[in-house]
Design an enzyme around this catalytic site. Sequence first.
Site, PDB file in Angstrom:
ATOM      1  N   GLU A   1      47.274  45.376  44.573  1.00 23.62           N
ATOM      2  CA  GLU A   1      46.193  46.231  44.081  1.00 23.62           C
ATOM      3  C   GLU A   1      46.757  47.220  43.068  1.00 23.62           C
ATOM      4  O   GLU A   1      47.654  47.995  43.392  1.00 23.62           O
ATOM      5  CB  GLU A   1      45.556  46.997  45.238  1.00 23.62           C
ATOM      6  CG  GLU A   1      44.399  47.875  44.790  1.00 23.62           C
ATOM      7  CD  GLU A   1      43.835  48.712  45.942  1.00 23.62           C
ATOM      8  OE1 GLU A   1      44.574  49.530  46.519  1.00 23.62           O
ATOM      9  OE2 GLU A   1      42.651  48.528  46.257  1.00 23.62           O
TER      10      GLU A   1
ATOM     11  N   TYR B   1      40.675  49.187  37.399  1.00 25.91           N
ATOM     12  CA  TYR B   1      41.076  48.755  38.748  1.00 25.91           C
ATOM     13  C   TYR B   1      41.219  47.239  38.724  1.00 25.91           C
ATOM     14  O   TYR B   1      40.338  46.532  38.231  1.00 25.91           O
ATOM     15  CB  TYR B   1      39.997  49.139  39.770  1.00 25.91           C
ATOM     16  CG  TYR B   1      40.276  48.566  41.147  1.00 25.91           C
ATOM     17  CD1 TYR B   1      40.896  49.326  42.135  1.00 25.91           C
ATOM     18  CD2 TYR B   1      39.934  47.240  41.452  1.00 25.91           C
ATOM     19  CE1 TYR B   1      41.164  48.795  43.381  1.00 25.91           C
ATOM     20  CE2 TYR B   1      40.215  46.696  42.699  1.00 25.91           C
ATOM     21  CZ  TYR B   1      40.827  47.483  43.656  1.00 25.91           C
ATOM     22  OH  TYR B   1      41.111  46.955  44.891  1.00 25.91           O
TER      23      TYR B   1
END
Length: 387
Positions: free
Chosen positions: A196, A108
């Site tokens: 993101e 991530y």
Amino acid sequence: MKLHEYQAKELLARYGLPVPEGRVAENVESGLQAADRLGYPVAIKAQVHAGGRGKAGGVQLARDRDEAREALASILGMTLRTAQTGGQGCRVRRVLVEQGVEICHEFYISILPDRASGTMMIIGSTEGGTDIEAVAARTPEKISRIHVDPFAGLQPFHIRRLAFELDLNECQEKQFFDLLRNLYRAVTENDLLLAEINPLVFTAADTFLLLDAKVEVDSSALFRHRDLAALRDDTDRDPLELEAGKYRLNYIRLDGNIGTMVNGAGLAMATMDLIKRAGAAPANFLDVGGGANAVMIEHGFRILLADPRVKAILINIFGGILRCDVLARGVVAAARATAIDMPVVVRMEGTNVEEGRRILAGSNLALVTAVDLRDAAEKIADIAGGL
Ligand code: GDP
Ligand code: MN
């Protein structure tokens, strides 16, 4: 302003970031053509302005043509409800058909301006994938945060530290340097509020790939990014917020049942605080602006009344540029035009307030007038309590 995944990936690819090959499709046939051209397996992904698609059936892998047809047919036209879409969900009009990827590990990574620290914050985790919220809640030590001074910019030591915390090997770290530099540049050069990448995958071919990308552009900076402004897609936005935008009304939907109309953003915030304190809840924020006229008041009224949750209305105007008599005429005209059938509390102060009050009193409308802001909040809360 949110971008769709396919738009975000196009933008990030221009910065040299590695994204899977893919094509957008709006119907099953063109989706199948895209899949045939890419070769199987493919990933078929709903393009809506919300995350959590994987868990809701909005991302499906297809190993062959039959599976692709099935996945396309089930995703296109579906109403996707995820943790991020809100109750009514988003209808899927478009899918991204992408090359299927063999994943070794899911990381991530996100970059965003962090207002609290006044820095560009880079967030990283080895636990990428669909459950990052749970990771953050249960094992916060698995989330790394790096603060970058926006004036000095991203430095090699930032990248090295994150690479260390993500436990990257030498081969990964080398690629990670370029990747993070390019991502950081994409964020700062485009005034992004968020980029993101979840998951950022390391593939069986030993390369990083941005498998998903969520990008949000600062709407206030769109004037200097014409190319990004053209990517706006309003189909997922609240229809009342869109309608309000047409009349330059600043409207935001909230959860309560008191419709509010106020001039000036600060006064509107204070009004909502007082409504809450009096024990009721506003259905919206609506700032008609300091220079509002009678026509805008009427548009504001129509937007409040179009919301079936609204059971009572509080109007709070301080007449400065907008004079109270003009406001009062606007309120009366709007109330008549819309055949308003619910309690309305009006608090008015400022220029020509006497004339304004005369107009309201002479209107034969069942308006409740308040002497000051607190009184207005208490009156509306009383009314709401009795509903
Ligand atoms: P989100 O749920 O809206 O964040 O959608 P994502 O694009 O992140 O997809 C959800 C999950 O689907 C990812 O975390 C991956 O595990 C999986 N996924 C997506 N594309 C592929 C692919 O090409 N191959 C494989 N094996 N998994 C994929
Ligand atoms: Mn994702």
